[in-house]
Design a protein around this motif. Structure first.
Motif, mmCIF file in Angstrom:
data_model
loop_
_atom_site.group_PDB
_atom_site.id
_atom_site.type_symbol
_atom_site.label_atom_id
_atom_site.label_comp_id
_atom_site.label_asym_id
_atom_site.label_seq_id
_atom_site.Cartn_x
_atom_site.Cartn_y
_atom_site.Cartn_z
ATOM 1 N N ILE A 1 0.835 -1.198 0.000
ATOM 2 C CA ILE A 1 0.000 0.000 0.000
ATOM 3 C C ILE A 1 0.875 1.256 0.000
ATOM 4 O O ILE A 1 1.849 1.354 0.768
ATOM 5 C CB ILE A 1 -0.955 -0.041 1.211
ATOM 6 C CG1 ILE A 1 -1.990 -1.142 0.956
ATOM 7 C CG2 ILE A 1 -1.605 1.320 1.452
ATOM 8 C CD1 ILE A 1 -2.963 -1.355 2.074
ATOM 9 N N ARG A 2 0.520 2.197 -0.892
ATOM 10 C CA ARG A 2 1.230 3.470 -0.994
ATOM 11 C C ARG A 2 0.217 4.606 -1.098
ATOM 12 O O ARG A 2 -0.942 4.385 -1.418
ATOM 13 C CB ARG A 2 2.113 3.512 -2.259
ATOM 14 C CG ARG A 2 3.236 2.500 -2.302
ATOM 15 C CD ARG A 2 4.369 2.858 -1.347
ATOM 16 N NE ARG A 2 5.456 1.896 -1.452
ATOM 17 C CZ ARG A 2 5.507 0.728 -0.809
ATOM 18 N NH1 ARG A 2 4.518 0.379 0.002
ATOM 19 N NH2 ARG A 2 6.542 -0.071 -0.966
ATOM 20 N N ASP A 3 0.734 5.803 -0.924
ATOM 21 C CA ASP A 3 -0.070 7.021 -1.012
ATOM 22 C C ASP A 3 0.288 7.709 -2.329
ATOM 23 O O ASP A 3 1.297 8.405 -2.419
ATOM 24 C CB ASP A 3 0.261 7.896 0.206
ATOM 25 C CG ASP A 3 -0.601 9.133 0.300
ATOM 26 O OD1 ASP A 3 -1.176 9.537 -0.720
ATOM 27 O OD2 ASP A 3 -0.660 9.707 1.408
ATOM 28 N N TYR A 4 -0.540 7.486 -3.353
ATOM 29 C CA TYR A 4 -0.254 8.025 -4.693
ATOM 30 C C TYR A 4 -0.835 9.425 -4.810
ATOM 31 O O TYR A 4 -2.049 9.598 -4.686
ATOM 32 C CB TYR A 4 -0.823 7.092 -5.769
ATOM 33 C CG TYR A 4 -0.137 5.734 -5.754
ATOM 34 C CD1 TYR A 4 1.064 5.534 -6.427
ATOM 35 C CD2 TYR A 4 -0.659 4.671 -5.007
ATOM 36 C CE1 TYR A 4 1.709 4.298 -6.388
ATOM 37 C CE2 TYR A 4 -0.018 3.446 -4.960
ATOM 38 C CZ TYR A 4 1.164 3.268 -5.641
ATOM 39 O OH TYR A 4 1.803 2.059 -5.584
ATOM 40 N N ILE A 5 0.037 10.392 -5.066
ATOM 41 C CA ILE A 5 -0.395 11.791 -5.126
ATOM 42 C C ILE A 5 -0.225 12.333 -6.549
ATOM 43 O O ILE A 5 0.823 12.118 -7.180
ATOM 44 C CB ILE A 5 0.372 12.658 -4.087
ATOM 45 C CG1 ILE A 5 0.084 14.148 -4.284
ATOM 46 C CG2 ILE A 5 1.869 12.386 -4.065
ATOM 47 C CD1 ILE A 5 0.649 15.049 -3.198
ATOM 48 N N HIS A 6 -1.270 12.991 -7.037
ATOM 49 C CA HIS A 6 -1.233 13.590 -8.384
ATOM 50 C C HIS A 6 -0.152 14.673 -8.411
ATOM 51 O O HIS A 6 -0.093 15.532 -7.536
ATOM 52 C CB HIS A 6 -2.602 14.206 -8.699
ATOM 53 C CG HIS A 6 -2.828 14.491 -10.151
ATOM 54 N ND1 HIS A 6 -1.992 15.284 -10.898
ATOM 55 C CD2 HIS A 6 -3.810 14.081 -11.006
ATOM 56 C CE1 HIS A 6 -2.453 15.359 -12.145
ATOM 57 N NE2 HIS A 6 -3.550 14.629 -12.232
#
Ligand code: UD1
Length: 340
Positions: free
Chosen positions: A232-237
């Motif tokens: 799980i990762r935190d994908y940021i635009h």
């Protein structure tokens, strides 16, 4: 007009930040050595903003070139420092290249900033400094863990160098921005991510597979202790991320910073698994992605996502764009780059 130096301004995050700076009326000077970027990115920036930024091709490892730059541009009001190598595997094989480029160049820039009556510095750091955090979501107070790679170590050392320099140089103010996983592209598809060779990161690998450049995505492990077994990762635009740089810079220019050196996490606060990213891609693109589950990749943490409260409360910044929007923009960009 405030003149801002953006090092690595033709790279992925750098170019999107230049766009947002120009949109906010800043005068931008880019330094880039073109080692992992192209001068054509200038055309993309110009197409979006209607203004071509000043560009100086310069190697920041050359101390005399850095000195000459600041002699010429002694009216620079702020520096956003992106220029660095960022491939984890490569850093293990070529540690000295990473220390020279990521640490050496930083020292040369700070030495020049020390000479200015007032200097504002924004540093590209990474959530990699936390390693596998004990508590999720990850706050800025989480322990900085022993780095897993020379690359990660250069970010930790970089932060320490900046902090020590702030302690010694009252005219310097700095913010380190710890990015989670930046993805996506500008909605115009005039700029985006252009990895050299085989992509190491998930999203460019997905879009290159779908466009026919890669055979198959390997999903690194589905036996992690997460709901679907993938990491799980935190994908940021990247556009949200770029905007955060403008806000952080403005904070320093306004003097509304709470201390001379500050750190902020930049993420969405929401964790997504590898398979959720694949599903999002399939949904927004209408393409079926060819993937298979393979063994875990060495060095991967199980789960990392940001506590966004400090950025929200202090910077007044939060992300606006969704994972689906990021995946759609990454796909639009990939198709445009490949002429499809
Ligand atoms: C990686 C780096 C990190 C760096 C960041 C910069 C590692 C271990 N970490 O973060 O230090 O700051 O890039 O962008 O390299 N995945 C696949 N198949 C792929 C590629 C990735 O399943 O072909 C998975 C990974 O196992 C991970 C997720 O996708 O779970 C995200 O991977 P990636 O995009 O490489 O980012 P990080 O590993 O989080």
């Amino acid at each position: 007009m405030n003149k801002i130096l953006v090092t690595g301004g033709l790279g992925f995050i750098g170019s999107h930040t230049v766009v947002e700076l120009q949109n906010e009326g800043f005068e931008v000077v880019i330094i880039d050595d073109l080692s992992n970027s192209s001068e054509k990115v200038l055309d993309g920036i110009t197409a979006i903003t209607g203004k071509k930024p000043v560009f100086e091709k310069l190697d920041l490892k050359e101390k005399s070139a850095v000195e000459a730059f600041f002699t010429k541009h002694n009216d620079v009001k702020g520096v956003i420092h992106f220029a660095a190598n960022k491939a984890v595997g490569e850093s293990v094989k070529e540690p000295l290249m990473y220390y020279e480029n990521n640490v050496g160049a930083l020292v040369y820039i700070l030495k020049e900033l020390k000479k200015l009556p007032a200097a504002n510095f924004i540093f590209s750091s990474s959530c990699t400094v936390y390693g596998q955090a004990d508590k999720l979501p990850i706050t800025e107070n989480a322990e900085v863990k022993q780095a897993e790679s020379p690359y990660g170590n250069t970010k930790q050392i970089g932060e320490e160098i900046i902090q020590d320099t702030c302690n010694a140089v009252p005219s310097l103010k700095a913010i380190a921005l710890r990015y989670f996983n930046p993805i996506g592209a500008h909605e115009s598809a005039n700029i985006g991510e252009l990895p050299l060779g085989v992509p190491q990161n998930l999203v460019p690998f997905i879009t290159q597979t779908a466009v026919g450049l890669r055979e198959q995505l390997s999903v690194f492990g589905d036996d992690y202790p997460t709901p679907d077994g993938t990491c799980i990762r935190d994908y940021i635009h990247v556009v949200d991320l770029a905007k955060a740089h403008v806000v952080a810079l403005q904070r320093l220019l306004d003097g509304s910073n709470k201390s001379q050196y500050e750190t902020f996490n930049l993420g969405t606060g929401k964790g997504s698994s590898v398979l959720e990213v694949v599903k999002s891609f399939e949904k927004v693109s209408g393409e079926k992605l060819n993937y298979k589950i393979v063994d875990r990749r060495a060095g991967d943490v199980i789960s990392a996502y940001a506590d966004t409260m400090k950025a929200k409360n202090e910077l007044g910044w939060e992300t606006k764009l969704s994972l689906d929007e990021a995946m759609a923009s990454a796909w639009k960009w990939e198709k445009k780059v490949r002429g499809k």
